[in-house]
Design a protein around this motif. Structure first.
Motif, PDB file in Angstrom:
ATOM      1  N   SER A 592       0.332  -5.202  -0.757  1.00  0.00           N
ATOM      2  CA  SER A 592       1.048  -3.935  -0.662  1.00  0.00           C
ATOM      3  C   SER A 592       0.320  -2.838  -1.432  1.00  0.00           C
ATOM      4  O   SER A 592       0.187  -1.705  -0.949  1.00  0.00           O
ATOM      5  N   GLU A 593      -0.179  -3.151  -2.635  1.00  0.00           N
ATOM      6  CA  GLU A 593      -0.873  -2.146  -3.438  1.00  0.00           C
ATOM      7  C   GLU A 593      -2.177  -1.708  -2.785  1.00  0.00           C
ATOM      8  O   GLU A 593      -2.496  -0.519  -2.727  1.00  0.00           O
ATOM      9  N   VAL A 594      -2.959  -2.658  -2.275  1.00  0.00           N
ATOM     10  CA  VAL A 594      -4.247  -2.312  -1.682  1.00  0.00           C
ATOM     11  C   VAL A 594      -4.058  -1.566  -0.364  1.00  0.00           C
ATOM     12  O   VAL A 594      -4.752  -0.575  -0.079  1.00  0.00           O
ATOM     13  N   ILE A 595      -3.114  -2.021   0.460  1.00  0.00           N
ATOM     14  CA  ILE A 595      -2.866  -1.362   1.749  1.00  0.00           C
ATOM     15  C   ILE A 595      -2.354   0.068   1.528  1.00  0.00           C
ATOM     16  O   ILE A 595      -2.744   1.014   2.246  1.00  0.00           O
ATOM     17  N   THR A 596      -1.494   0.252   0.549  1.00  0.00           N
ATOM     18  CA  THR A 596      -0.967   1.586   0.276  1.00  0.00           C
ATOM     19  C   THR A 596      -2.082   2.559  -0.076  1.00  0.00           C
ATOM     20  O   THR A 596      -2.088   3.718   0.368  1.00  0.00           O
ATOM     21  N   ASN A 597      -3.051   2.097  -0.868  1.00  0.00           N
ATOM     22  CA  ASN A 597      -4.170   2.972  -1.232  1.00  0.00           C
ATOM     23  C   ASN A 597      -5.028   3.305  -0.014  1.00  0.00           C
ATOM     24  O   ASN A 597      -5.519   4.433   0.132  1.00  0.00           O
ATOM     25  N   ALA A 598      -5.217   2.336   0.904  1.00  0.00           N
ATOM     26  CA  ALA A 598      -6.012   2.586   2.107  1.00  0.00           C
ATOM     27  C   ALA A 598      -5.296   3.528   3.052  1.00  0.00           C
ATOM     28  O   ALA A 598      -5.912   4.417   3.667  1.00  0.00           O
ATOM     29  N   VAL A 599      -3.959   3.371   3.200  1.00  0.00           N
ATOM     30  CA  VAL A 599      -3.195   4.230   4.106  1.00  0.00           C
ATOM     31  C   VAL A 599      -3.261   5.680   3.651  1.00  0.00           C
ATOM     32  O   VAL A 599      -3.283   6.614   4.472  1.00  0.00           O
ATOM     33  N   ARG A 600      -3.341   5.904   2.352  1.00  0.00           N
ATOM     34  CA  ARG A 600      -3.318   7.262   1.829  1.00  0.00           C
ATOM     35  C   ARG A 600      -4.519   8.078   2.302  1.00  0.00           C
ATOM     36  O   ARG A 600      -4.402   9.294   2.514  1.00  0.00           O
ATOM     37  N   TYR A 601      -5.694   7.433   2.472  1.00  0.00           N
ATOM     38  CA  TYR A 601      -6.901   8.194   2.782  1.00  0.00           C
ATOM     39  C   TYR A 601      -7.508   7.856   4.145  1.00  0.00           C
ATOM     40  O   TYR A 601      -8.332   8.624   4.649  1.00  0.00           O
ATOM     41  N   ALA A 602      -7.170   6.715   4.744  1.00  0.00           N
ATOM     42  CA  ALA A 602      -7.833   6.287   5.972  1.00  0.00           C
ATOM     43  C   ALA A 602      -7.395   7.119   7.169  1.00  0.00           C
ATOM     44  O   ALA A 602      -6.250   7.595   7.238  1.00  0.00           O
ATOM     45  N   GLU A 603      -8.310   7.294   8.109  1.00  0.00           N
ATOM     46  CA  GLU A 603      -8.025   7.991   9.358  1.00  0.00           C
ATOM     47  C   GLU A 603      -8.099   7.059  10.562  1.00  0.00           C
ATOM     48  O   GLU A 603      -7.548   7.376  11.620  1.00  0.00           O
ATOM     49  N   ARG A 604      -8.772   5.950  10.418  1.00  0.00           N
ATOM     50  CA  ARG A 604      -8.920   4.988  11.508  1.00  0.00           C
ATOM     51  C   ARG A 604      -8.144   3.723  11.152  1.00  0.00           C
ATOM     52  O   ARG A 604      -7.696   3.550  10.003  1.00  0.00           O
ATOM     53  N   PRO A 605      -7.996   2.810  12.106  1.00  0.00           N
ATOM     54  CA  PRO A 605      -7.241   1.577  11.826  1.00  0.00           C
ATOM     55  C   PRO A 605      -7.794   0.817  10.621  1.00  0.00           C
ATOM     56  O   PRO A 605      -9.003   0.757  10.378  1.00  0.00           O
ATOM     57  N   ILE A 606      -6.887   0.209   9.898  1.00  0.00           N
ATOM     58  CA  ILE A 606      -7.211  -0.584   8.711  1.00  0.00           C
ATOM     59  C   ILE A 606      -7.273  -2.052   9.116  1.00  0.00           C
ATOM     60  O   ILE A 606      -6.496  -2.509   9.964  1.00  0.00           O
ATOM     61  N   THR A 607      -8.201  -2.785   8.511  1.00  0.00           N
ATOM     62  CA  THR A 607      -8.319  -4.220   8.798  1.00  0.00           C
ATOM     63  C   THR A 607      -7.751  -5.019   7.627  1.00  0.00           C
ATOM     64  O   THR A 607      -7.955  -4.669   6.459  1.00  0.00           O
ATOM     65  N   LEU A 608      -7.042  -6.076   7.948  1.00  0.00           N
ATOM     66  CA  LEU A 608      -6.512  -7.009   6.953  1.00  0.00           C
ATOM     67  C   LEU A 608      -6.921  -8.412   7.368  1.00  0.00           C
ATOM     68  O   LEU A 608      -6.651  -8.830   8.501  1.00  0.00           O
ATOM     69  N   ARG A 609      -7.583  -9.106   6.461  1.00  0.00           N
ATOM     70  CA  ARG A 609      -8.037 -10.465   6.778  1.00  0.00           C
ATOM     71  C   ARG A 609      -7.729 -11.388   5.609  1.00  0.00           C
ATOM     72  O   ARG A 609      -8.022 -11.061   4.453  1.00  0.00           O
ATOM     73  N   LEU A 610      -7.176 -12.559   5.926  1.00  0.00           N
ATOM     74  CA  LEU A 610      -6.934 -13.627   4.959  1.00  0.00           C
ATOM     75  C   LEU A 610      -7.800 -14.821   5.332  1.00  0.00           C
ATOM     76  O   LEU A 610      -7.850 -15.209   6.506  1.00  0.00           O
ATOM     77  N   LEU A 611      -8.473 -15.395   4.334  1.00  0.00           N
ATOM     78  CA  LEU A 611      -9.312 -16.572   4.552  1.00  0.00           C
ATOM     79  C   LEU A 611      -8.908 -17.656   3.570  1.00  0.00           C
ATOM     80  O   LEU A 611      -8.782 -17.404   2.352  1.00  0.00           O
ATOM     81  N   ARG A 612      -8.691 -18.846   4.109  1.00  0.00           N
ATOM     82  CA  ARG A 612      -8.358 -20.000   3.281  1.00  0.00           C
ATOM     83  C   ARG A 612      -9.582 -20.911   3.209  1.00  0.00           C
ATOM     84  O   ARG A 612      -9.974 -21.551   4.185  1.00  0.00           O
ATOM     85  N   THR A 613     -10.197 -20.968   2.049  1.00  0.00           N
ATOM     86  CA  THR A 613     -11.335 -21.872   1.813  1.00  0.00           C
ATOM     87  C   THR A 613     -11.012 -22.660   0.544  1.00  0.00           C
ATOM     88  O   THR A 613      -9.943 -23.265   0.472  1.00  0.00           O
ATOM     89  N   ASP A 614     -11.891 -22.649  -0.416  1.00  0.00           N
ATOM     90  CA  ASP A 614     -11.554 -23.259  -1.704  1.00  0.00           C
ATOM     91  C   ASP A 614     -10.686 -22.328  -2.539  1.00  0.00           C
ATOM     92  O   ASP A 614     -10.158 -22.718  -3.584  1.00  0.00           O
ATOM     93  N   VAL A 615     -10.566 -21.059  -2.092  1.00  0.00           N
ATOM     94  CA  VAL A 615      -9.649 -20.083  -2.677  1.00  0.00           C
ATOM     95  C   VAL A 615      -8.978 -19.342  -1.530  1.00  0.00           C
ATOM     96  O   VAL A 615      -9.366 -19.476  -0.362  1.00  0.00           O
ATOM     97  N   LEU A 616      -7.967 -18.553  -1.849  1.00  0.00           N
ATOM     98  CA  LEU A 616      -7.362 -17.660  -0.861  1.00  0.00           C
ATOM     99  C   LEU A 616      -7.952 -16.269  -1.089  1.00  0.00           C
ATOM    100  O   LEU A 616      -7.835 -15.695  -2.176  1.00  0.00           O
ATOM    101  N   ARG A 617      -8.599 -15.753  -0.049  1.00  0.00           N
ATOM    102  CA  ARG A 617      -9.270 -14.464  -0.159  1.00  0.00           C
ATOM    103  C   ARG A 617      -8.600 -13.480   0.791  1.00  0.00           C
ATOM    104  O   ARG A 617      -8.366 -13.799   1.963  1.00  0.00           O
ATOM    105  N   CYS A 618      -8.329 -12.282   0.281  1.00  0.00           N
ATOM    106  CA  CYS A 618      -7.729 -11.212   1.076  1.00  0.00           C
ATOM    107  C   CYS A 618      -8.683 -10.034   1.070  1.00  0.00           C
ATOM    108  O   CYS A 618      -9.173  -9.613   0.009  1.00  0.00           O
ATOM    109  N   GLU A 619      -8.946  -9.466   2.275  1.00  0.00           N
ATOM    110  CA  GLU A 619      -9.863  -8.342   2.433  1.00  0.00           C
ATOM    111  C   GLU A 619      -9.162  -7.223   3.198  1.00  0.00           C
ATOM    112  O   GLU A 619      -8.563  -7.461   4.259  1.00  0.00           O
ATOM    113  N   VAL A 620      -9.257  -6.017   2.670  1.00  0.00           N
ATOM    114  CA  VAL A 620      -8.686  -4.833   3.304  1.00  0.00           C
ATOM    115  C   VAL A 620      -9.819  -3.830   3.482  1.00  0.00           C
ATOM    116  O   VAL A 620     -10.456  -3.415   2.508  1.00  0.00           O
TER     117      VAL A 620
END
Length: 675
Positions: A592-620
């Motif tokens: 929620s915190e990272v997406i909110t910061n991206a929504v404030r300035y972005a003009e194009r679609p935002i990407t959200l990706r979750l990857l489950r490996t040896d850790v849980l990684r989230c990319e915005v």
């Protein structure tokens, strides 16, 4: 020896004499300087034995003495052959004393030439000191001690602190060899010669030279001195230890070892009492041996410093260790061209990129010298910087080409740059005049990838082309430099075919499973023959494991006020599907915190990706290139606390600028049951 010759002999051992090369060794003594043999109770009846030494004559404190009387019909003293029976002696073994009534100057000169050649053959410190010991024992002395400064000064550096000499090596003839055949068979009741004590056990290991002391005066004088001279009688106990002096009856020479600028040690030559004593001409021999040894030690120290610099330079230019990003395993090797060329222009690198991707780089700067290594370091740093900008492979090579042209008109290199995406199971490769990579498939098939070769880096004005290929799980990509496949005995394409066949043979040993990476690299280097090491070699092997599609969740989100709520819902569903409900609260808050910061300035679609490996990684990801910065919010500020929460709750987090914007990511540790 006439008195005038005897008086001139010690003065001949000057500083200049001590610094002369082997060709300036002692000259043969004139016939008038030959000393007649003395008769005595130790004389033997082998007057005609080849190489029989003349009678020993010890010098006084001034280094000279007169001729002794000669009995009618007296024969030469005990021969060197009688002292050391058995196998053939080293060159000049019987020559230093000559035959009765004949000068030994020519033999001494030949001995000095052979000894200095043996000393000069050494390239490191131990070889040079060993060469001195082997050349002098038993030919010139029955035992030797070699002391060197600790630490040894290098070049023009000025050592600080007191001068410390440390025993570097001792050598002497073994007791069973020294005593073999000496009077036992001919006369069982004859007295055996007094043995030389075990110098390794009786000499001090360390000596601190006292300023103004007797040892310092002898070292400052540079000239070798007899052991029974007044200077040596006071200096030897300081060198060897007060409680461990050399026995009085032994003939001894103390020779300082002076390098190009300073005294760097001392050598002690010892003879048994039953052997001919040292003469004045032996001081010249000792001076020549000491000079060549000292110059050799200087050479070895400078060579050792150069080797150290080369090793450190090469080590810092190459990665200390390879990263182990998710979805790929890496292994590498580097071999210098030869021991004398320990640095070169070959390099390899693995650079983690956003989205669990990794850049694989192998390059080769022309030549294998310090200059090549320096240029390689600059190009490698440039490649790392360009990779951090997440530029396409062809763009990276284009900028490397521009950098090489800025470094000089003749700065040329080849390079292979590849980017592997474990999520898409694809690899993008661009080539700049480098040998093509080889892909070893899981089933054992090896293929040379068809990548446009391009022009080498530094040519300028050329375009580079990239190709995108499949990178199936279990396949191994091999990147290498031309030193592995090209030599004077084979051309590059013959070597590439041999490498491909070697990979197939290695993969056949493990059947359907891919061969382990580290043994695979060793097997690849095993294809090198005796004449195949013309250039340095860099090798980088990458085993593609990938990330399964079931472990990836990916969405495109419009930058709207409702996007944060939508992102939390999507993340919660993915965590439930993976059985990671324990992470739901933390993930929802951080997303929620990272997406909110991206929504404030972005003009194009935002990407959200979750990857489950040896850790849980989230990319915005968004289209804004400015990277967020962590700062301490004031109590009156309404915002600025989002990244603070990410920093406190996430295991790791970061932001990477892309050519299309940026990616902000964070990682959370998996619960124990999911690891």
């Amino acid at each position: 020896m006439p008195a005038d010759v005897a008086e001139r002999a010690p003065s001949a051992v000057s500083d200049n004499d001590a610094r002369q090369p082997a060709a300036d060794g002692p000259s043969p003594r004139p016939e008038s300087a030959a000393r007649p043999a003395q008769a005595g109770p130790e004389a033997t009846t082998e007057a005609t034995a080849a190489g029989a030494p003349d009678a020993g004559r010890g010098g006084d404190a001034d280094g000279g003495s007169g001729p002794g009387p000669q009995s009618e019909g007296a024969s030469a003293t005990t021969t060197d052959t009688a002292l050391h029976p058995g196998p053939a002696k080293p060159e000049g073994a019987a020559a230093l004393a000559g035959t009765a009534g004949h000068p030994a100057g020519g033999e001494r000169l030949r001995f000095v030439g052979a000894a200095t050649r043996r000393i000069a053959r050494g390239i490191d410190l131990d070889e040079i000191v060993l060469g001195l010991c082997r050349a002098t024992v038993p030919t010139f002395a029955d035992a030797i001690l070699v002391y060197l400064r600790d630490p040894l000064p290098v070049g023009d550096e000025r050592p600080v602190g007191p001068v410390v000499l440390r025993l570097r090596r001792t050598d002497q003839l073994p007791e069973h060899v020294r005593g073999a055949g000496e009077g036992d068979a001919a006369d069982p009741g004859a007295e055996r010669p007094e043995p030389v004590p075990d110098l390794a056990g009786c000499a001090a290991e360390r000596c601190e030279v006292r300023i103004g002391g007797p040892l310092a005066e002898v070292l400052r004088g540079v000239r070798p001195v007899f052991g029974d001279s007044s200077a040596a009688r006071a200096a030897l106990p300081e060198l060897l230890g007060d409680d461990r002096p050399v026995p009085d009856r032994h003939r001894t020479i103390l020779a300082p070892l002076r390098g190009r600028r300073r005294v760097i040690g001392a050598a002690v030559f010892v003879r048994r009492p039953d052997r001919a004593a040292f003469e004045n001409d032996d001081l010249l021999v000792a001076a020549q041996l000491a000079t060549h040894t000292a110059l050799g030690v200087d050479k070895a120290v400078l060579y050792g410093r150069e080797v150290y610099i080369a090793d450190e330079l090469q080590r810092t230019m190459l990665p200390d260790s390879l990263p182990q990003p998710t979805g790929v395993r890496l292994a590498s090797r580097y071999l210098p061209a030869a021991e004398t060329a320990r640095v070169g222009g070959d390099w390899y690198d693995a650079i983690p990129l956003p989205g669990n991707r990794v850049a694989l780089v192998v390059g080769d700067v022309m030549g294998h010298s310090m200059t090549s290594a320096a240029i390689m370091g600059q190009l490698r740093t440039t490649a790392q910087t360009l990779a951090g900008l997440d530029l396409p492979p062809a763009e990276v090579l284009h900028h490397l080409d521009e950098q090489a042209q800025r470094l000089g008109s003749d700065r040329m290199a080849t390079c292979m740059y590849a980017v592997y995406d474990p999520v898409a199971h694809r690899i993008v490769i661009a080539n700049a005049g480098h040998p093509p990579p080889i892909l070893l498939h899981r089933g054992g098939r090896a293929e040379v990838l068809r990548v446009p070769p391009g022009a080498p880096i530094g040519v300028g004005g050329v375009d580079f082309e990239a190709v995108e290929l499949d990178a199936p799980a279990g396949a191994t990509l091999l990147l290498y430099t031309d030193g592995l496949v090209e030599s004077r005995l084979r051309d590059v394409w013959t070597g590439i075919e041999q490498l491909r066949e070697r990979l197939i043979e290695t993969a056949r040993l493990t059947g359907p499973n891919p061969p382990p990476l580290e043994p695979l690299c060793d097997e690849v280097l095993g294809m090198l023959g005796p004449g195949d090491r013309d250039d340095d070699i860099a090798l980088l092997a990458a085993r593609f494991e990938g990330i399964a599609p079931s472990d990836v969740a990916y969405w495109f989100l419009d930058p709207r006020p409702q996007t944060a709520r939508q992102a939390r819902r999507l993340a919660r569903r993915a965590l439930t599907r993976w059985g990671l409900e324990e992470l739901t609260d933390a993930v929802e808050l951080l997303v929620s915190e990272v997406i909110t910061n991206a929504v404030r300035y972005a003009e194009r679609p935002i990407t959200l990706r979750l990857l489950r490996t040896d850790v849980l990684r989230c990319e915005v990801g968004d289209d804004v290139p400015q990277l967020p910065r962590l700062r301490q919010a004031r109590p009156s500020d309404e915002g600025g606390r989002g990244l603070y929460l990410v920093n406190r709750l996430a295991r790791r987090w970061g932001a990477t600028r892309l050519s299309t914007g940026k990616v902000v990511w964070f990682e959370l540790a998996l619960p124990p049951h999911a690891r």
